[in-house]
Design an enzyme around this catalytic site. Structure first.
Site, mmCIF file in Angstrom:
data_model
loop_
_atom_site.group_PDB
_atom_site.id
_atom_site.type_symbol
_atom_site.label_atom_id
_atom_site.label_comp_id
_atom_site.label_asym_id
_atom_site.label_seq_id
_atom_site.Cartn_x
_atom_site.Cartn_y
_atom_site.Cartn_z
ATOM 1 C CG ASP A 29 -2.067 1.828 5.448
ATOM 2 O OD1 ASP A 29 -1.684 1.134 6.401
ATOM 3 O OD2 ASP A 29 -2.476 1.336 4.378
ATOM 4 C CG HIS B 136 -2.369 0.479 0.758
ATOM 5 N ND1 HIS B 136 -3.516 0.161 1.451
ATOM 6 C CD2 HIS B 136 -2.773 1.257 -0.272
ATOM 7 C CE1 HIS B 136 -4.563 0.745 0.852
ATOM 8 N NE2 HIS B 136 -4.135 1.410 -0.180
ATOM 9 C CG ASP C 78 -5.105 -5.448 5.278
ATOM 10 O OD1 ASP C 78 -5.989 -4.578 5.332
ATOM 11 O OD2 ASP C 78 -3.898 -5.186 5.500
ATOM 12 C CD GLU D 92 -0.171 -4.400 1.514
ATOM 13 O OE1 GLU D 92 0.412 -5.502 1.603
ATOM 14 O OE2 GLU D 92 0.339 -3.327 1.884
ATOM 15 C CG ASP E 130 -4.689 -3.455 2.377
ATOM 16 O OD1 ASP E 130 -4.820 -4.688 2.310
ATOM 17 O OD2 ASP E 130 -3.689 -2.905 2.859
ATOM 18 C CG HIS F 203 -3.544 -2.273 8.874
ATOM 19 N ND1 HIS F 203 -3.750 -3.267 7.931
ATOM 20 C CD2 HIS F 203 -3.195 -2.895 10.026
ATOM 21 C CE1 HIS F 203 -3.515 -4.446 8.497
ATOM 22 N NE2 HIS F 203 -3.186 -4.260 9.760
ATOM 23 C CG ASP G 229 -5.889 -0.663 4.812
ATOM 24 O OD1 ASP G 229 -5.659 -1.685 5.487
ATOM 25 O OD2 ASP G 229 -5.016 -0.076 4.147
ATOM 26 C CG HIS H 7 2.962 -1.533 4.299
ATOM 27 N ND1 HIS H 7 2.376 -2.774 4.194
ATOM 28 C CD2 HIS H 7 3.477 -1.491 5.553
ATOM 29 C CE1 HIS H 7 2.515 -3.444 5.319
ATOM 30 N NE2 HIS H 7 3.192 -2.694 6.168
#
Length: 311
Positions: free
Chosen positions: A135, A108, A237, A280, A235, A133, A131, A148
């Site tokens: 980031d 990312h 994830d 990702e 992303d 996360h 996401d 990332h």
């Protein structure tokens, strides 16, 4: 889709592969783009009626410098900077041509390129960041030093000056950024999000309101009149590991298959989506079935961004 689209001038999609792993320590994520393409993504777009072009960027590793010491807490900053700077110009050019830009990552940190390119072409755009996360660590706040986890701090201008990223312009206003799906956020990032007043919908909000209401509230915040271009950065994830297991930083309790697809479908329905990132996917992780499942999901998310619907 384009007949009702407010910004795209043709039914063309420019697919930009960014086989890059320099923003984090795991290898394998650089194989994500080619696996998505090998799965038939370009043919799927053509079957949907899109003119499709593809830039593989297979020589991207040639940009790796001979020396790349940690600088101001960040790992591989020269490599990340060199790659994202080159790719940002690619994306800018394709966006300026009025094509839908789909970027396949890669980790990312590639968002340094995608957001810089898209917002260079569409300065009034808004960014929906899906996401687990946030980031948005700064060089000062990151514990890992992996870039990332930092792109949004540079793109919003929250990060301190860094000699390797002085080319990154703070094109993204914090009121034009919204998160969906957060569930693994560092304490420093929580403070950054609160202090900057960034709108964020965690998995708690998805549980409480349902994904339909969350997407509506997210768009109401960043695009209240539904008249601005939208860039979606997804992303994988963000999805629960049971849905997309082959990714570098999986976190339990994520979006279901349908919730992830609903986000893409609903944003595509606005006629405002000009660019999307699928990031990702790491085919080096997990077993063959898990990789197949994750690549399949990545492709179906991309198709939804271009208007594929259940009916």
């Amino acid at each position: 889709m384009t007949s009702q689209h407010k910004f795209l001038t043709s039914k063309s999609v420019s697919v930009v592969g960014v086989p890059f792993n320099g923003g984090q320590p795991r290898t394998g994520v650089e194989e994500g783009p080619i696996r998505l393409v090998e799965f038939g993504l370009l043919e799927q777009f053509r079957e949907m009626g899109y003119e499709t072009e593809y830039e593989l960027n297979e020589n991207i590793a040639d940009l790796r410098p001979a020396e790349d010491p940690d600088t101001l807490n960040l790992k591989q900053p020269k490599y990340v900077s060199a790659v994202t700077r080159v790719v940002s110009q690619q994306i800018l050019k394709r966006a300026q041509e009025g094509k839908f830009v789909l970027t396949l990552g890669g980790d990312h940190s590639v968002a340094l390129a995608t957001v810089s390119g898209v917002f260079g072409a569409y300065p009034d755009a808004c960014l929906v960041w899906v996401d687990a996360h946030a980031d948005i660590n700064t060089p000062a706040s990151t514990d890992s030093g992996n870039i990332h986890g930092c792109p949004l701090s540079f793109l919003t201008g929250i990060a301190d000056q860094h000699p390797d990223f002085d080319w990154v312009q703070p094109l993204l206003k914090t009121n034009r950024l919204v998160y969906i799906g957060l569930r693994d956020v560092d304490e420093a990032e929580k403070k950054i999000i609160r202090d900057a007043g960034i709108k964020a919908f965690s998995m708690h909000h998805v549980d409480k309101f349902g994904i339909g209401q969350v997407v509506e509230m997210a768009l109401n915040h960043v695009n209240p009149n539904r008249d601005l271009p939208i860039h979606l950065s997804f992303d994988v994830d963000a999805l629960d590991p049971s849905v997309a297991p082959s990714t570098g930083t999986p976190v339990r309790g994520g979006l279901t298959f349908r919730e992830g697809h609903y986000i893409c479908e609903a944003i595509a329905e606005t006629g405002l989506l000009v660019a999307a990132d699928i990031m990702e996917v790491n085919p080096a992780l997990e077993d063959t079935d898990s990789v197949f499942q994750t690549v399949q999901v990545g492709c179906s998310l991309a198709r939804c961004c271009l208007g594929e619907a259940l009916l």
